[in-house]
Scaffold this motif. Structure first.
Motif, PDB file in Angstrom:
ATOM      1  N   LEU A 431      -2.248 -43.496 -15.466  1.00 26.76           N
ATOM      2  CA  LEU A 431      -2.650 -44.585 -16.353  1.00 26.76           C
ATOM      3  C   LEU A 431      -1.484 -45.014 -17.241  1.00 26.76           C
ATOM      4  O   LEU A 431      -1.339 -46.201 -17.555  1.00 26.76           O
ATOM      5  CB  LEU A 431      -3.827 -44.142 -17.224  1.00 26.76           C
ATOM      6  N   ALA A 432      -0.640 -44.054 -17.623  1.00 24.45           N
ATOM      7  CA  ALA A 432       0.502 -44.362 -18.475  1.00 24.45           C
ATOM      8  C   ALA A 432       1.691 -44.883 -17.683  1.00 24.45           C
ATOM      9  O   ALA A 432       2.731 -45.202 -18.271  1.00 24.45           O
ATOM     10  CB  ALA A 432       0.910 -43.124 -19.272  1.00 24.45           C
ATOM     11  N   GLY A 433       1.556 -44.982 -16.360  1.00 28.50           N
ATOM     12  CA  GLY A 433       2.655 -45.462 -15.525  1.00 28.50           C
ATOM     13  C   GLY A 433       3.784 -44.467 -15.392  1.00 28.50           C
ATOM     14  O   GLY A 433       4.935 -44.853 -15.153  1.00 28.50           O
ATOM     15  N   ARG A 434       3.483 -43.168 -15.503  1.00 31.58           N
ATOM     16  CA  ARG A 434       4.536 -42.156 -15.495  1.00 31.58           C
ATOM     17  C   ARG A 434       4.239 -41.013 -14.537  1.00 31.58           C
ATOM     18  O   ARG A 434       4.779 -39.917 -14.700  1.00 31.58           O
ATOM     19  CB  ARG A 434       4.713 -41.604 -16.921  1.00 31.58           C
ATOM     20  N   ILE A 435       3.421 -41.243 -13.534  1.00 32.91           N
ATOM     21  CA  ILE A 435       3.048 -40.148 -12.655  1.00 32.91           C
ATOM     22  C   ILE A 435       4.238 -39.635 -11.857  1.00 32.91           C
ATOM     23  O   ILE A 435       4.309 -38.468 -11.491  1.00 32.91           O
ATOM     24  CB  ILE A 435       1.903 -40.569 -11.691  1.00 32.91           C
ATOM     25  N   GLN A 436       5.225 -40.516 -11.601  1.00 32.40           N
ATOM     26  CA  GLN A 436       6.391 -40.085 -10.844  1.00 32.40           C
ATOM     27  C   GLN A 436       7.282 -39.126 -11.649  1.00 32.40           C
ATOM     28  O   GLN A 436       8.171 -38.498 -11.100  1.00 32.40           O
ATOM     29  CB  GLN A 436       7.217 -41.295 -10.366  1.00 32.40           C
ATOM     30  N   GLU A 437       7.019 -39.002 -12.951  1.00 30.42           N
ATOM     31  CA  GLU A 437       7.777 -38.091 -13.798  1.00 30.42           C
ATOM     32  C   GLU A 437       7.098 -36.742 -13.953  1.00 30.42           C
ATOM     33  O   GLU A 437       7.602 -35.868 -14.663  1.00 30.42           O
ATOM     34  CB  GLU A 437       7.982 -38.716 -15.192  1.00 30.42           C
ATOM     35  N   ALA A 438       5.971 -36.549 -13.303  1.00 34.00           N
ATOM     36  CA  ALA A 438       5.163 -35.343 -13.494  1.00 34.00           C
ATOM     37  C   ALA A 438       5.862 -34.121 -12.891  1.00 34.00           C
ATOM     38  O   ALA A 438       6.592 -34.213 -11.903  1.00 34.00           O
ATOM     39  CB  ALA A 438       3.786 -35.511 -12.864  1.00 34.00           C
ATOM     40  N   ASP A 439       5.618 -32.970 -13.516  1.00 31.12           N
ATOM     41  CA  ASP A 439       5.988 -31.683 -12.929  1.00 31.12           C
ATOM     42  C   ASP A 439       4.797 -31.207 -12.127  1.00 31.12           C
ATOM     43  O   ASP A 439       3.752 -30.847 -12.687  1.00 31.12           O
ATOM     44  CB  ASP A 439       6.326 -30.660 -14.019  1.00 31.12           C
ATOM     45  N   PHE A 440       4.941 -31.215 -10.821  1.00 33.19           N
ATOM     46  CA  PHE A 440       3.820 -30.863  -9.976  1.00 33.19           C
ATOM     47  C   PHE A 440       3.712 -29.347  -9.775  1.00 33.19           C
ATOM     48  O   PHE A 440       2.710 -28.855  -9.358  1.00 33.19           O
ATOM     49  CB  PHE A 440       3.927 -31.557  -8.614  1.00 33.19           C
TER      50      PHE A 440
END
Length: 440
Positions: A431-440
């Motif tokens: 939702l914040a447009g930052r999922i590609q920055e997540a630590d999976f």
């Protein structure tokens, strides 16, 4: 390309350098790389983006001239009766003649009311929309991927826990059988232990089936054959999202849904200006080259004639009244522009609701994880004490089984809580447009 789209493309390029064997651990980075290469939604999104790129080409801009060629040949067979001024008459039957022609026509529009300019702007904005739509597909695919990936990891945890439970139950059955042989236990105690072993075996079998189903679902998302052998990484890393205001501000500027809505407004604004070009005249330059040769029949004074040459000029046309088509198109375009503005406001309002729900859900699930960790620790201590008491004969078989089941329930609940919290975190980052920055 948008800045965010370039960032994602760079991210995927990094992942493309990773290797994976079907028999090895499917790491999270490997899963990302594979899904970007094979996932059907991603591949279709790439093809749709190619259409937008093609429409933005110079060949679809209207700024290039048009060049056309023509050629033809005509044969005539005539019956002629020619009476000359001196009174002589010429009669000819089946008189043959022919003519050959060829030409090139060049036309270039100098001005058409800025329609070309705004159509080109609209096509560029549609390309931007295509890039944003692809980013939206990538983000949704990443979320779907890890929902499935963590589903496999959770199932693997459950299988491991049930395997440990079954080992304990079998050991208990073995002790009961020894005790029965030496007269310390009754046949009922042995039967109860056998029932527990059978129950745990059935639970383990069902858990393995669920794990197999989860792996097939993951393989489908990865675009791989359903029965490809995979084992996933069960570790979790949380981003520790504590700054709500920062996430909310990021959503307002980086959310792909808002960016798409803004792009749609810009595209419709350009479309409105393009329709207004119908109110203006069109000025064109034109030139041509023509060649013609005719072979005349016997009744003609000349046997043949040939002509060739260039011509050029300019033309101005102005559609003073087109029945109201331009006015109608302009009104429809303005309505579409208004609709896209309403769509932006609707998107913003929906995102506000989704963000508040996601933030509350994330905070709640983090609390559940902490509570389940404390619950597991308590149940583990209780089970360890129960094991000691059971060995000393101070605890009944039923009480031992209760402690064992409580421990298993706590382990399963904590595993479920952790993965639920991780998915809630990814939803919030998307939702914040930052999922590609997540630590999976």
């Amino acid at each position: 390309m948008t800045k965010r789209y370039i960032y994602i493309a760079t991210l995927l390029l990094f992942f493309s350098g990773l290797n994976i064997s079907a028999q090895q651990m499917l790491t999270k980075h490997d899963a990302l790389r594979i899904v970007m290469e094979n996932n059907f939604d991603v591949v279709l999104s790439e093809e749709q983006l190619k259409i937008a790129e093609t429409n933005t080409s110079i060949f679809n801009s209207g700024y290039l001239p048009t060049l056309s060629g023509n050629a033809g040949i005509t044969y005539n067979i005539d019956n002629l009766n020619v009476e000359r001024q001196d009174g002589s008459v010429i009669e000819t039957t089946n008189a043959k003649s022919d003519s050959h022609n060829a030409g090139l026509n060049l036309n270039y529009v100098l001005f058409n009311g800025f329609s070309r300019k705004y159509n080109l702007e609209r096509n560029k904005e549609l390309l931007n929309q295509g890039q944003l739509n692809m980013r939206a597909t990538l983000e949704a695919t990443i979320l779907t991927l890890f929902q499935s990936y963590y589903g496999v990891a959770r199932s693997q945890h459950n299988v491991e826990n049930l395997q440990e439970t079954l080992v304990i139950s079998k050991e208990r059955l073995r002790r009961m059988q020894y005790g029965y042989e030496y007269g310390r236990n009754s046949r009922l105690d042995v039967s109860n232990a056998e029932v527990d072993v059978n129950t745990d075996s059935i639970n383990l079998l069902n858990a393995k089936q669920n794990l197999a189903n989860s792996k097939r679902d993951l393989n489908f998302i990865l675009g791989q054959p359903a029965n490809t052998v995979i084992n996933v990484d069960t570790t979790l890393q949380f981003n520790g999202l504590v700054n709500r205001d920062e996430l909310h501000a990021s959503m307002q500027t980086e959310s792909v849904q808002i960016l798409i809505a803004n792009s749609n407004i810009a595209a419709n604004r350009s479309a409105t200006k393009a329709t207004q070009g119908g109110y203006y005249p069109t000025l064109s330059l034109n030139g041509s080259y023509s060649y013609r040769r005719g072979n005349n029949n016997d009744a003609s004074f000349t046997a043949a004639n040939t002509s060739s040459g260039f011509s050029y000029g300019a033309s101005l046309s102005w559609n003073l009244f087109d029945g109201g088509s331009t006015r109608t198109n302009e009104q429809v375009a303005k309505i579409n522009e208004s609709i896209s503005q309403i769509g932006l406001e609707q998107t913003k309002n929906q995102l506000e609701v989704d963000f508040e729900n996601a933030w509350g859900d994330y905070q709640n699930k983090l609390f559940v994880v902490q509570a389940q960790e404390a619950n597991l620790q308590t149940n583990r201590q209780n089970f360890e004490r129960s094991v000691e008491q059971y060995k000393l004969g101070q605890l009944t078989s039923i009480d031992f089984r209760t402690a064992q089941r409580n421990l298993l329930t706590a382990e399963v609940s904590l595993t479920q809580a952790k993965y639920d919290a991780k998915i809630a975190e990814l939803v919030l980052l998307q939702l914040a447009g930052r999922i590609q920055e997540a630590d999976f």
